[in-house]
Motif scaffolding. Structure first.
Motif, PDB file in Angstrom:
ATOM      1  N   LEU A  16       1.001  -1.250  -0.116  1.00 52.41           N
ATOM      2  CA  LEU A  16       0.078  -0.147  -0.004  1.00 52.41           C
ATOM      3  C   LEU A  16       0.887   1.230  -0.073  1.00 52.41           C
ATOM      4  O   LEU A  16       0.772   2.192  -0.923  1.00 52.41           O
ATOM      5  N   ARG A  17       1.935   1.430   1.053  1.00 53.75           N
ATOM      6  CA  ARG A  17       2.892   2.649   0.827  1.00 53.75           C
ATOM      7  C   ARG A  17       3.443   2.733  -0.241  1.00 53.75           C
ATOM      8  O   ARG A  17       3.812   3.893  -0.718  1.00 53.75           O
ATOM      9  N   GLY A  19       2.554   2.211  -2.940  1.00 48.80           N
ATOM     10  CA  GLY A  19       1.751   2.380  -4.344  1.00 48.80           C
ATOM     11  C   GLY A  19       1.274   1.226  -5.431  1.00 48.80           C
ATOM     12  O   GLY A  19       0.921   1.627  -6.626  1.00 48.80           O
ATOM     13  N   LEU A  40      -4.830   3.464   4.671  1.00 48.23           N
ATOM     14  CA  LEU A  40      -4.436   3.548   3.324  1.00 48.23           C
ATOM     15  C   LEU A  40      -5.237   2.897   2.264  1.00 48.23           C
ATOM     16  O   LEU A  40      -5.339   3.692   1.040  1.00 48.23           O
ATOM     17  N   GLU A  43      -7.862   5.573   1.575  1.00 48.66           N
ATOM     18  CA  GLU A  43      -7.431   6.653   0.902  1.00 48.66           C
ATOM     19  C   GLU A  43      -7.247   6.206  -0.535  1.00 48.66           C
ATOM     20  O   GLU A  43      -7.234   7.392  -1.483  1.00 48.66           O
ATOM     21  N   LYS A  44      -6.722   4.993  -0.905  1.00 45.57           N
ATOM     22  CA  LYS A  44      -6.350   4.873  -2.264  1.00 45.57           C
ATOM     23  C   LYS A  44      -7.552   4.085  -3.009  1.00 45.57           C
ATOM     24  O   LYS A  44      -7.518   3.463  -4.160  1.00 45.57           O
TER      25      LYS A  44
END
Length: 163
Positions: A16-17, A19, A40, A43-44
């Protein structure tokens, strides 16, 4: 399932971090979800679904999942604005898939869309089959030649395109 699945709290968090394009995150009913992962994912715009530990272990092919897996996407998504711009620039078309939940059907539609010269595919974040190896296989790889965009609201996106 193999190469399209990652499991464990830290690998999912780091994906996740970083991307990485993720289709969906599955969390076992009996597992506590790390707040950082939930935040996360939200958010994504990545869907998080609770399911049985048995299903998670089945998808991962191991019991060492820590109750969490993520399905990696075989495609890199194109921002919807870019799909719209390319379509208008080339005076082309794109195909909208709404409520198509069978990966085999999604792949077949993608293959046909590519054959007829579509610029891309527009999918809703919900009510859609995850883009997985079944979609890749049934599209005969055509999915790699199209722009693929995911939106939370097809209605809003199409209204924006029309304007």
């Amino acid at each position: 399932m193999g190469k399209w699945v990652i499991w464990g709290r830290n690998p999912v968090l780091e994906a996740l971090r970083a991307g990485r394009p993720l289709e969906k995150i599955f969390i076992a009913h009996d597992s506590k979800i790390p707040k950082a992962i939930l935040k996360l994912a939200q958010e994504k715009g990545i869907k998080v679904q609770k399911t049985s530990r048995k299903k998670i272990e089945e998808l991962a092919g191991t019991k060492k999942t820590q109750g969490i897996i993520a399905l990696l996407s075989p495609v890199i998504y194109t921002p919807v604005e870019k799909l719209f711009a390319i379509t208008l620039e080339k005076k082309g078309f794109f195909v909208v898939l709404d409520h198509i939940t069978d990966p085999q059907n999604v792949g077949n539609i993608i293959r046909t869309a590519e054959l007829f010269g579509a610029e891309g595919i527009l999918l809703p974040k919900d009510r859609s089959a995850p883009l997985n190896e079944t979609v890749v296989k049934s599209s005969s790889g055509a999915i790699f030649h199209l722009k693929v965009s995911k939106v939370s609201s097809l209605y809003k996106a199409l209204r924006e395109f029309k304007e």
